[in-house]
Design an enzyme around this catalytic site. Structure first.
Site, short mmCIF file in Angstrom:
data_model
loop_
_atom_site.label_atom_id
_atom_site.label_comp_id
_atom_site.label_asym_id
_atom_site.label_seq_id
_atom_site.Cartn_x
_atom_site.Cartn_y
_atom_site.Cartn_z
N ASP A 140 0.84 -1.20 0.00
CA ASP A 140 0.00 0.00 0.00
C ASP A 140 0.87 1.25 0.00
O ASP A 140 2.01 1.24 0.49
CB ASP A 140 -0.89 0.03 1.25
CG ASP A 140 -1.93 -1.07 1.26
OD1 ASP A 140 -2.24 -1.60 0.18
OD2 ASP A 140 -2.43 -1.39 2.36
N ARG A 141 0.33 2.33 -0.52
CA ARG A 141 1.06 3.60 -0.55
C ARG A 141 1.60 3.95 0.84
O ARG A 141 2.74 4.41 0.99
CB ARG A 141 0.13 4.73 -1.04
CG ARG A 141 0.84 6.07 -1.18
CD ARG A 141 -0.17 7.22 -1.13
NE ARG A 141 -1.09 7.24 -2.24
CZ ARG A 141 -0.93 7.97 -3.35
NH1 ARG A 141 0.12 8.75 -3.46
NH2 ARG A 141 -1.83 7.92 -4.30
#
Length: 304
Positions: A140-141
């Protein structure tokens, strides 16, 4: 002690040193690399230019035993890449292992979007490497940590077709909200996205994908718990959803019920990545330290 080229393992890039007697790593390297200053040897260690039995080691006091093989990079490491979001940990002609910072996408969701793949492709282009970064898994970012990118399509296909057998130990650390009473356990459920792209969990088959997460409590205090997580599966938002299922959402994860933090980030980090090289079969083992800000959250509680 003899110095010889290790032809079976990146002979052009590494010097191979065989350990004959017990020693600590820094003094051992100082003895073997006659003429090199202490600071230069330390820089090589800090720059992840040393491997012991093919595992990257940075500790100066690492204990060596007879039979260990120490590999020292001959040339300046590929960590010459200077980017606040991407650090190269290991690179060969087939793949690159990087440590991703929080706040950057693994790959773009739209044309021209800033992401790790873009950073690596630019790095390859500047060095006139005839390759591209092929995405084989994602973080995930907001999640930081270790990732693999293939440099050739054949390597990417090998990783994607047999990921669960090639990657044999993949672990994360997280700071979660609340003081977890249990020492550890396993969460198993089916995960599926709704129309709003929120992943939700069901104990029974809901048409989603089965997800299995093992967890172990490492530290607790001040309303928080430091947890180690080992994945059997790699589903979207798996750890975040499973921690929320337990009632201990990840700190900073507002999407799944966690509270905000002064760190300004999701407190989730992929710290261990062990896999068999998809082309050679050699075991590759990489680890990063638990992020210092995670530990400081607990140290602050002790001093208050």
């Amino acid at each position: 002690m003899n110095i010889s080229d290790n032809a079976s393992y990146a002979a052009s890039k590494y010097i191979s040193l065989e350990v004959k007697a017990p020693a600590r790593l820094l003094p051992f390297l100082m003895e073997q690399m006659s003429g090199a200053s202490r600071n230069k040897v330390k820089d090589i260690l800090t720059g992840r230019g040393v491997m012991v039995d093919r595992k990257t080691v940075t500790r100066h006091d690492y204990e060596l035993v007879p039979g260990n093989v120490v590999l020292v990079c001959r040339h300046k490491r590929s960590t010459e890449l200077t980017n606040r979001f991407v650090k190269i940990v290991y690179e060969d002609k087939e793949l690159v292992v990087i440590e991703k910072g929080e706040g950057i996408l693994s790959m773009a969701n739209a044309a021209g979007q800033f992401c790790v793949k873009m950073v690596l492709d630019e790095y390859f282009r500047k060095r006139q490497f005839k390759c591209h970064a092929h995405v084989v898994h994602r973080l995930d970012r907001e999640t930081s940590g270790l990732m693999i990118y293939a440099k050739r399509i054949e390597c990417a296909q090998a990783l994607q077709s047999d990921w669960h057998n090639i990657v044999y130990d993949r672990r994360y650390v997280a700071v979660v909200c609340g003081e977890m009473p249990q020492e550890g356990g396993t969460v198993e459920s089916y995960l599926k996205d709704n129309k709003a792209c929120i992943t939700y969990s069901s104990p029974t088959d809901n048409g989603g994908k089965l997800a299995v997460t093992h967890f172990r409590r490492l530290r607790v205090g001040g309303g928080l718990t430091l947890v180690e997580l080992k994945l059997e599966t790699g589903r979207k938002n798996q750890i975040r959803v499973h921690m929320a299922d337990l009632g201990f959402p990840v700190l900073g994860d507002l999407k799944y019920g966690g509270r905000g933090t002064s760190l300004g980030r999701l407190c989730l980090h992929a710290y261990r990545l062990h896999f068999y090289h998809p082309m050679t079969g050699a075991p590759m083992q990489f680890e990063t330290p638990i992020p210092t800000p995670f530990l400081q959250l607990f140290n602050e509680q002790q001093t208050n």
